[in-house]
Design a protein around this motif. Structure first.
Motif, PDB file in Angstrom:
ATOM      1  N   MET A  61     -40.176  -5.117  -6.534  1.00 60.37           N
ATOM      2  CA  MET A  61     -39.615  -6.523  -5.942  1.00 60.37           C
ATOM      3  C   MET A  61     -38.024  -6.510  -5.747  1.00 60.37           C
ATOM      4  SD  MET A  61     -41.953  -9.130  -7.981  1.00 60.37           S
ATOM      5  CE  MET A  61     -41.714  -8.445  -9.858  1.00 60.37           C
ATOM      6  N   LYS A  62     -37.485  -5.929  -6.535  1.00 59.43           N
ATOM      7  CA  LYS A  62     -35.797  -5.980  -6.571  1.00 59.43           C
ATOM      8  C   LYS A  62     -35.268  -4.914  -5.506  1.00 59.43           C
ATOM      9  CE  LYS A  62     -31.340  -5.252  -9.121  1.00 59.43           C
ATOM     10  NZ  LYS A  62     -30.743  -6.525  -8.725  1.00 59.43           N
ATOM     11  N   ARG A 121     -45.372 -14.746  -2.988  1.00 64.83           N
ATOM     12  CA  ARG A 121     -44.870 -15.431  -1.806  1.00 64.83           C
ATOM     13  C   ARG A 121     -44.395 -16.869  -2.383  1.00 64.83           C
ATOM     14  NH1 ARG A 121     -42.962 -11.280   0.599  1.00 64.83           N
ATOM     15  NH2 ARG A 121     -44.434 -10.420   2.228  1.00 64.83           N
ATOM     16  N   GLY A 122     -45.034 -17.332  -3.289  1.00 65.66           N
ATOM     17  CA  GLY A 122     -45.028 -18.821  -3.865  1.00 65.66           C
ATOM     18  C   GLY A 122     -43.904 -18.778  -4.898  1.00 65.66           C
ATOM     19  N   ALA A 123     -43.585 -17.669  -5.472  1.00 61.21           N
ATOM     20  CA  ALA A 123     -42.469 -17.757  -6.376  1.00 61.21           C
ATOM     21  C   ALA A 123     -41.005 -17.648  -5.403  1.00 61.21           C
ATOM     22  CB  ALA A 123     -42.293 -16.567  -7.354  1.00 61.21           C
ATOM     23  N   LYS A 124     -40.965 -17.069  -4.501  1.00 54.97           N
ATOM     24  CA  LYS A 124     -39.499 -17.334  -3.931  1.00 54.97           C
ATOM     25  C   LYS A 124     -39.164 -18.692  -3.414  1.00 54.97           C
ATOM     26  CE  LYS A 124     -40.856 -16.138   1.024  1.00 54.97           C
ATOM     27  NZ  LYS A 124     -40.649 -15.351   1.940  1.00 54.97           N
ATOM     28  N   TYR A 125     -40.039 -19.672  -3.600  1.00 53.65           N
ATOM     29  CA  TYR A 125     -39.682 -20.914  -3.297  1.00 53.65           C
ATOM     30  C   TYR A 125     -39.380 -21.828  -4.368  1.00 53.65           C
ATOM     31  CZ  TYR A 125     -41.287 -19.773   1.464  1.00 53.65           C
ATOM     32  OH  TYR A 125     -41.456 -19.249   2.464  1.00 53.65           O
ATOM     33  N   ARG A 166     -31.791 -16.852  -9.803  1.00 57.37           N
ATOM     34  CA  ARG A 166     -31.719 -15.719 -10.805  1.00 57.37           C
ATOM     35  C   ARG A 166     -32.079 -14.162 -10.187  1.00 57.37           C
ATOM     36  NH1 ARG A 166     -33.446 -20.079 -13.999  1.00 57.37           N
ATOM     37  NH2 ARG A 166     -31.963 -20.424 -15.648  1.00 57.37           N
ATOM     38  N   THR A 167     -32.724 -14.291  -9.066  1.00 50.95           N
ATOM     39  CA  THR A 167     -33.430 -13.170  -8.299  1.00 50.95           C
ATOM     40  C   THR A 167     -32.575 -13.091  -6.944  1.00 50.95           C
ATOM     41  OG1 THR A 167     -35.412 -13.918  -8.085  1.00 50.95           O
ATOM     42  CG2 THR A 167     -35.226 -12.732 -10.247  1.00 50.95           C
ATOM     43  N   ALA A 168     -31.449 -13.570  -6.769  1.00 49.23           N
ATOM     44  CA  ALA A 168     -31.162 -13.739  -5.197  1.00 49.23           C
ATOM     45  C   ALA A 168     -30.882 -12.252  -4.761  1.00 49.23           C
ATOM     46  CB  ALA A 168     -29.786 -14.491  -5.289  1.00 49.23           C
ATOM     47  N   ASP A 169     -30.733 -11.186  -5.461  1.00 46.38           N
ATOM     48  CA  ASP A 169     -30.573 -10.054  -4.948  1.00 46.38           C
ATOM     49  C   ASP A 169     -31.749  -9.160  -4.630  1.00 46.38           C
ATOM     50  OD1 ASP A 169     -31.181  -9.702  -7.728  1.00 46.38           O
ATOM     51  OD2 ASP A 169     -29.528  -8.140  -7.889  1.00 46.38           O
ATOM     52  N   TRP A 170     -33.154  -9.700  -4.989  1.00 46.32           N
ATOM     53  CA  TRP A 170     -34.061  -8.944  -4.829  1.00 46.32           C
ATOM     54  C   TRP A 170     -34.592  -8.766  -3.188  1.00 46.32           C
ATOM     55  CZ3 TRP A 170     -38.702 -10.756  -8.524  1.00 46.32           C
ATOM     56  CH2 TRP A 170     -38.235 -10.368  -9.755  1.00 46.32           C
ATOM     57  N   ALA A 171     -34.642  -7.508  -2.904  1.00 43.88           N
ATOM     58  CA  ALA A 171     -35.104  -7.182  -1.601  1.00 43.88           C
ATOM     59  C   ALA A 171     -36.280  -7.890  -1.063  1.00 43.88           C
ATOM     60  CB  ALA A 171     -35.040  -5.610  -1.185  1.00 43.88           C
ATOM     61  N   SER A 172     -37.298  -7.885  -1.907  1.00 42.76           N
ATOM     62  CA  SER A 172     -38.470  -8.360  -1.623  1.00 42.76           C
ATOM     63  C   SER A 172     -38.749  -9.768  -0.959  1.00 42.76           C
ATOM     64  CB  SER A 172     -39.665  -8.208  -2.700  1.00 42.76           C
ATOM     65  OG  SER A 172     -39.307  -8.891  -3.894  1.00 42.76           O
ATOM     66  N   TRP A 173     -37.659 -10.521  -1.208  1.00 47.86           N
ATOM     67  CA  TRP A 173     -37.568 -11.868  -1.036  1.00 47.86           C
ATOM     68  C   TRP A 173     -37.523 -12.244   0.473  1.00 47.86           C
ATOM     69  CZ3 TRP A 173     -40.023 -13.731  -4.416  1.00 47.86           C
ATOM     70  CH2 TRP A 173     -39.332 -13.996  -5.923  1.00 47.86           C
ATOM     71  N   THR A 174     -36.954 -11.241   1.325  1.00 46.37           N
ATOM     72  CA  THR A 174     -36.507 -11.191   2.734  1.00 46.37           C
ATOM     73  C   THR A 174     -37.287 -10.127   3.518  1.00 46.37           C
ATOM     74  OG1 THR A 174     -34.565 -10.147   2.414  1.00 46.37           O
ATOM     75  CG2 THR A 174     -34.113 -12.501   2.292  1.00 46.37           C
ATOM     76  N   PRO A 216     -44.081  -5.833  -1.778  1.00 52.45           N
ATOM     77  CA  PRO A 216     -43.886  -4.801  -2.718  1.00 52.45           C
ATOM     78  C   PRO A 216     -45.191  -4.683  -3.428  1.00 52.45           C
ATOM     79  CG  PRO A 216     -43.193  -7.057  -3.436  1.00 52.45           C
ATOM     80  CD  PRO A 216     -43.401  -7.206  -2.148  1.00 52.45           C
ATOM     81  N   MET A 217     -45.976  -3.702  -2.954  1.00 58.10           N
ATOM     82  CA  MET A 217     -47.437  -3.268  -3.147  1.00 58.10           C
ATOM     83  C   MET A 217     -47.314  -2.961  -4.757  1.00 58.10           C
ATOM     84  SD  MET A 217     -49.335  -4.077  -0.845  1.00 58.10           S
ATOM     85  CE  MET A 217     -50.932  -3.363  -1.621  1.00 58.10           C
ATOM     86  N   GLY A 218     -46.039  -2.280  -5.241  1.00 62.16           N
ATOM     87  CA  GLY A 218     -46.150  -1.890  -6.483  1.00 62.16           C
ATOM     88  C   GLY A 218     -46.564  -3.117  -7.612  1.00 62.16           C
ATOM     89  N   LEU A 219     -46.302  -4.092  -7.247  1.00 62.03           N
ATOM     90  CA  LEU A 219     -46.953  -5.349  -7.979  1.00 62.03           C
ATOM     91  C   LEU A 219     -48.442  -5.371  -8.146  1.00 62.03           C
ATOM     92  CD1 LEU A 219     -45.918  -7.974  -9.401  1.00 62.03           C
ATOM     93  CD2 LEU A 219     -45.933  -9.326  -7.290  1.00 62.03           C
TER      94      LEU A 219
END
Length: 167
Positions: free
Chosen positions: A25-26, A122-126, A133-141, A146-149
């Motif tokens: 996710m990050k 996808r819901g958590a990003k809203y 707190r997780t603004a630097d996560w690459a998966s947001w944009t 992130p299939m690892g999840l």
């Protein structure tokens, strides 16, 4: 796999699964160290739990064969850009833990984990507090997911369901 073996392997799977999910996710990457760590779990604790699992040494070795088969399929899928290389390698490292499992159950569990992961991520990003707190996560944009999840969830829930079935 019996509940005793699943219980013995669960702490390792949870720790590595959280590492993989968070890292994916990050950074949108699954570290090779995590893949190797999971393979080492099958190598050492996995081998030690063979008697607990009611498995034979042949079953433990089939776990390695299953890992090789999933790696080969994952390599092809990654080459044609169906999945990421890290996802393919992590799926291969997970494969031995499913030796002797009903493939229909495994795919159904994966589908449920994938749907749950997509909806949750996808819901958590809203959620503003979480996003801050997780603004630097690459998966947001990132357009990719992130299939690892989902893969980590599949492994962990498989072991939990194996334990639950014995209770």
């Amino acid at each position: 796999m019996t509940s005793g073996a699943a219980l013995a392997l669960l702490p390792f799977a949870v720790a590595i699964g959280i590492w993989v999910a968070w890292n994916d996710m990050k950074f949108m990457k699954i570290p090779n160290k995590a893949v190797i760590a999971l393979l080492l779990v099958w190598l050492v604790p996995g081998l030690l739990t063979v008697p607990l699992a009611g498995l034979t040494m042949e079953s433990w070795l089939w776990g390695w064969a299953l890992a090789a088969i999933v790696l080969a399929i994952g390599f092809v899928a990654s080459t044609v850009r169906l999945v990421g290389a890290g996802d393919a390698k992590f799926a291969a490292a997970m494969a031995p833990f499913f030796v002797g499992s009903d493939p229909r159950m495994v795919f159904a569990l994966y589908a449920a984990c994938l749907i749950g992961a997509v909806v949750t991520h996808r819901g958590a990003k809203y959620i503003p507090a979480l996003r801050t707190r997780t603004a630097d996560w690459a998966s947001w944009t990132n357009i990719d997911f992130p299939m690892g999840l989902a893969l980590s969830g599949t492994l962990i829930f498989h072991l939990l369901l194996t334990i639950k079935d014995a209770i």
